[in-house]
Design an enzyme around this catalytic site. Structure first.
Site, PDB file in Angstrom:
ATOM      1  N   GLY A 241       0.819  -1.204   0.000  1.00  0.00           N
ATOM      2  CA  GLY A 241       0.000   0.000   0.000  1.00  0.00           C
ATOM      3  C   GLY A 241       0.853   1.253   0.000  1.00  0.00           C
ATOM      4  O   GLY A 241       1.097   1.834   1.062  1.00  0.00           O
TER       5      GLY A 241
ATOM      6  N   SER B  47      -1.976  -4.131  -6.033  1.00  0.00           N
ATOM      7  CA  SER B  47      -1.859  -5.451  -6.664  1.00  0.00           C
ATOM      8  C   SER B  47      -1.952  -6.549  -5.610  1.00  0.00           C
ATOM      9  O   SER B  47      -1.510  -6.373  -4.476  1.00  0.00           O
ATOM     10  CB  SER B  47      -0.525  -5.557  -7.407  1.00  0.00           C
ATOM     11  OG  SER B  47      -0.409  -4.550  -8.390  1.00  0.00           O
TER      12      SER B  47
ATOM     13  N   GLU C 257      10.544   7.760 -15.467  1.00  0.00           N
ATOM     14  CA  GLU C 257      11.119   9.061 -15.104  1.00  0.00           C
ATOM     15  C   GLU C 257      11.778   9.009 -13.725  1.00  0.00           C
ATOM     16  O   GLU C 257      12.860   9.578 -13.511  1.00  0.00           O
ATOM     17  CB  GLU C 257      10.031  10.146 -15.126  1.00  0.00           C
ATOM     18  CG  GLU C 257       9.492  10.482 -16.510  1.00  0.00           C
ATOM     19  CD  GLU C 257       8.444   9.494 -16.989  1.00  0.00           C
ATOM     20  OE1 GLU C 257       8.030   9.588 -18.155  1.00  0.00           O
ATOM     21  OE2 GLU C 257       8.037   8.618 -16.195  1.00  0.00           O
TER      22      GLU C 257
ATOM     23  N   SER D  70       1.004   3.679  -3.361  1.00  0.00           N
ATOM     24  CA  SER D  70       0.326   4.665  -4.207  1.00  0.00           C
ATOM     25  C   SER D  70      -1.061   4.995  -3.667  1.00  0.00           C
ATOM     26  O   SER D  70      -1.722   4.160  -3.045  1.00  0.00           O
ATOM     27  CB  SER D  70       0.200   4.142  -5.641  1.00  0.00           C
ATOM     28  OG  SER D  70       1.465   3.922  -6.213  1.00  0.00           O
TER      29      SER D  70
ATOM     30  N   GLU E 207      13.702  -5.195  -4.588  1.00  0.00           N
ATOM     31  CA  GLU E 207      12.625  -5.582  -5.492  1.00  0.00           C
ATOM     32  C   GLU E 207      13.062  -5.460  -6.938  1.00  0.00           C
ATOM     33  O   GLU E 207      12.502  -6.102  -7.818  1.00  0.00           O
ATOM     34  CB  GLU E 207      11.407  -4.673  -5.245  1.00  0.00           C
ATOM     35  CG  GLU E 207      10.237  -4.928  -6.173  1.00  0.00           C
ATOM     36  CD  GLU E 207       9.234  -3.787  -6.176  1.00  0.00           C
ATOM     37  OE1 GLU E 207       8.113  -4.010  -6.635  1.00  0.00           O
ATOM     38  OE2 GLU E 207       9.571  -2.683  -5.731  1.00  0.00           O
TER      39      GLU E 207
ATOM     40  N   THR F 140       7.993   4.880 -12.013  1.00  0.00           N
ATOM     41  CA  THR F 140       7.923   5.210 -13.436  1.00  0.00           C
ATOM     42  C   THR F 140       9.323   5.277 -14.038  1.00  0.00           C
ATOM     43  O   THR F 140      10.331   5.354 -13.327  1.00  0.00           O
ATOM     44  CB  THR F 140       7.234   6.571 -13.638  1.00  0.00           C
ATOM     45  OG1 THR F 140       8.053   7.594 -13.037  1.00  0.00           O
ATOM     46  CG2 THR F 140       5.854   6.593 -13.000  1.00  0.00           C
TER      47      THR F 140
END
Length: 389
Positions: A127, A161, A374, A129, A243, A372
């Site tokens: 948890g 997810s 970026e 985002s 990860e 992302t």
């Protein structure tokens, strides 16, 4: 970087491959973009069998239920599970939650949480985002207010997810609204059966089902706090690099590439000459093969650094970013080579290689998981190259 495995590591890989050959038939293997409940449960089943062999958490210390080996052995496991397309489960617990608890957890938390993860008995979701917060996690809004021996959580998380399969959520929440944004954040583990937690379905483009998770006056005991209060941001960032070595993801894509290369050697879908007879197709296959080998070495460099006691930071982002872009390059190339046949989903009798090309093309559009592109470019520039913000 040492490119060679030891005799013992090679023996482990051989034993693992014999196990996977016997336990994972083709019809049980995951197809990109088409993860069914049956496949997910099969992945959980394989994890429990791996745990019985002492392999599921082979890189963990024995006192925490692991195999007592290291990151190289864990990398061997992850790479082969990906290549054999074993449906993914347990990755958040094994790759993120477990290492965080080993470093920052209390002895009671280690006793409570680590053994079930190592045995493949529990599933975790992450948890981080939120509806108004994506890459800039320091601005998260989920509140955790101290009330005696408990924290009261209010707010929501987005793109969760594995939420509908998970037993626990590993989450960040704001415990000091007055502190600077990266401070005042704490790390928690929440039992998803706790009253006040609600899950709303949120489908992904790759076929998976995630959730928006809402917290309405959710009460968590102090024992759910991982590490120091208001230091959660730093705790979470310390373990996130583990990860991103990405060997499972690399091997999962590499298997589709290898199958695609073999497919191109056979007769074309319309019965004509093999696709690989065309010089442009051969050229594209050669370029993507080089890309896959580069991706593999970048991933193994991260695992090697971990085995040497170093903390891969920019290196992990390099591997992740390159892999995301190489996956997309391969997917677009395969779609172009196969033409209309590439759009056929799994289940169609005319779909090449079980419909994996259509599925991987959708999966490749998912460029924001674990940060992302970026964000990873910023990490490489600032932490790897020493460039200013």
């Amino acid at each position: 970087m040492d490119f060679d495995f030891t005799v013992e590591q090679n023996r482990f890989r051989e034993e693992l491959r014999e196990f996977l050959k016997a336990e994972v038939p083709v019809e049980k293997q995951e197809v990109f973009g088409h993860l069914t409940e049956e496949q997910y449960q099969f992945g959980r089943h394989i994890n429990r069998k791996l745990a019985e062999q002492g392999w599921l958490a082979i890189g963990w210390p024995k006192e925490h239920g692991g195999g007592g080996k290291g990151p190289i052995e864990q990398g061997i496991l992850n790479e082969d599970l990906g290549y054999w397309r074993v449906p993914k489960s347990g990755s958040i617990g094994l790759g993120i939650v477990g290492p965080a608890i080993m470093v920052f957890g209390t002895e009671d938390q280690k006793d409570r949480y680590l053994s079930p993860i190592a045995k493949g008995e529990v599933e975790y979701c992450q948890g981080f985002s939120e509806p108004n917060v994506g890459s800039d996690l320091g601005s998260l809004e989920l509140q955790a207010e101290r009330d005696g021996d408990e924290y009261i959580l209010n707010g929501s998380k987005m793109f969760t997810s594995y939420a509908f399969h998970a037993d626990y959520m590993y989450l960040l929440a704001r415990t000091d609204p007055q502190a600077q944004k990266h401070r005042g954040i704490s790390l928690f583990i929440a039992d998803l059966k706790t009253p006040g937690i609600d899950l709303s379905p949120l489908p992904y483009i790759n076929g998976e089902m995630a959730a928006q998770t809402t917290f309405d006056n959710v009460r968590l005991p102090l024992s759910c706090l991982i590490g120091e209060e208001n230091r959660g941001w730093y705790h979470a960032m310390t373990t996130l690099d583990y990860e991103r070595s990405g060997l499972w993801r690399y091997a999962n894509v590499r298997r589709v590439f290898d199958d695609f290369s073999t497919f191109c050697q056979d007769s074309a879908p319309d019965g004509g000459q093999p696709l690989a007879d065309h010089p442009l197709v051969r050229h594209q296959l050669a370029r993507r093969r080089l890309g896959m080998e580069t991706w593999k070495l970048l991933c193994w460099n991260v695992a090697w650094m971990q085995s040497s006691g170093a903390v891969p930071n920019a290196e992990a982002s390099i591997a992740f970013l390159y892999g995301s872009e190489e996956r997309l390059r391969f997917a677009e190339m395969a779609m172009e080579v196969l033409g209309p046949y590439a759009t056929l989903k799994t289940g169609s009798p005319m779909a090449p290689i079980l419909g994996n090309i259509e599925g991987i093309h959708r999966e490749a559009m998912h460029l924001h998981g674990a940060g992302t592109t970026e964000i990873h470019r910023n990490i490489i520039a600032q932490r790897g190259l020493g460039m200013p913000r």
